[in-house]
Design an enzyme around this catalytic site. Structure first.
Site, PDB file in Angstrom:
ATOM      1  N   CYS A  23     -56.904  40.136  17.041  1.00 30.56           N
ATOM      2  CA  CYS A  23     -58.404  40.724  17.098  1.00 30.56           C
ATOM      3  C   CYS A  23     -58.361  41.998  18.062  1.00 30.56           C
ATOM      4  CB  CYS A  23     -59.729  39.805  17.826  1.00 30.56           C
ATOM      5  SG  CYS A  23     -61.147  40.470  18.077  1.00 30.56           S
ATOM      6  N   CYS A  27     -65.732  45.455  13.868  1.00 33.91           N
ATOM      7  CA  CYS A  27     -64.155  44.599  13.774  1.00 33.91           C
ATOM      8  C   CYS A  27     -63.090  45.373  13.956  1.00 33.91           C
ATOM      9  CB  CYS A  27     -64.347  43.961  12.314  1.00 33.91           C
ATOM     10  SG  CYS A  27     -62.617  42.929  12.127  1.00 33.91           S
TER      11      CYS A  27
END
Length: 262
Positions: free
Chosen positions: A78, A201
């Site tokens: 991530c 993101c």
């Protein structure tokens, strides 16, 4: 939840991508308890977050990143979470302004200046170009598709169709992109594991920047991304048919600290 655990936690966000942070250097967090992670990330009954991140000791680097999606399962890299973890480590006095940390996809270098974190992502050797989209792995798998007006798109509906219909149960993150001007792109992302649109993101916008450069939609080696949660910058160098020295740069901020009985 009835675990008998009182957990000290921190909440961080990077361009609206938010995370529960736990200092797990004493290895006290029940890492196999997916129901607990899911509860902590729940926005109605828990703290609320797109994911949970454990900061742990590591023999190879300054610290280790263990990342869980909000569904309670461990997941791939991530980018925004990594940037937030760098800010967390700085706030814990583990690092100063530079660091190397370990994650599921290997070692990452990063620097922090006030609230801005620049995180080096993995090299990308392969970008698959299809008729209507590109597919690549920037630490997590990403589908990148240009649309005429991303602002008006039903991202949850259309993203879910592709996430399951094209990629099956294991899935992929789905990024919808509208080119703006001067190597700038508007991006909205449907994230697997969250199973919804997130405000930003990190691995996704990185994938968009590289895919757009590969398609010659971007000319510069520095690409600006406008996500719903804020602006990010991705810089890179070409490496044959792939890319190296890929950096994701943007703000990462502590929101609050607390305790929760669970």
């Amino acid at each position: 939840m009835k675990t008998g655990l009182t957990l000290e936690f921190y909440k961080y966000q990077g361009t609206g991508n938010d995370f529960v942070m736990v200092d797990n250097r004493k290895d006290t967090f029940p890492k196999e308890n997916t129901d607990l992670v899911k509860f902590l990330c729940d926005r109605r009954f828990g703290i609320g977050a797109d994911g949970l991140i454990l900061l742990e000791y590591d023999n190879l680097s300054d610290f280790k990143m263990v990342y869980y999606n909000s569904d309670g399962n461990t997941s791939t890299m991530c980018g925004n979470g990594g940037r937030c973890l760098v800010a967390f480590a700085r706030d814990l006095d583990i690092i100063k302004d530079k660091t190397t940390f370990n994650a599921i996809d290997g070692l990452h270098h990063a620097s922090i200046n006030k609230d801005v974190v620049a995180l080096q992502m993995i090299d990308v050797d392969l970008i698959q170009k299809k008729d209507k989209y590109s597919f690549l792995d920037t630490g997590s798998p990403h589908h990148v598709q240009i649309v005429a007006n991303v602002a008006s798109l039903d991202v949850k509906k259309e993203g879910a169709k592709l996430r399951y219909g094209l990629y099956g149960e294991s899935g992929s993150n789905i990024n919808f992109v509208t080119p703006l001007a001067d190597d700038t792109f508007e991006v909205r992302t449907y994230e697997r594991g969250v199973e919804d649109e997130t405000l930003s993101c990190g691995t996704g916008v990185t994938a968009v920047a590289l895919a757009m450069h590969k398609q010659k939609k971007a000319i510069s080696n520095t690409v600006k991304i406008k996500a719903r949660g804020g602006d990010l910058t991705i810089s890179f160098e070409q490496n044959g048919s792939g890319y190296k020295k890929v950096f994701l740069k943007g703000p990462a901020q502590k929101v609050f600290k607390g305790e929760i009985a669970c």
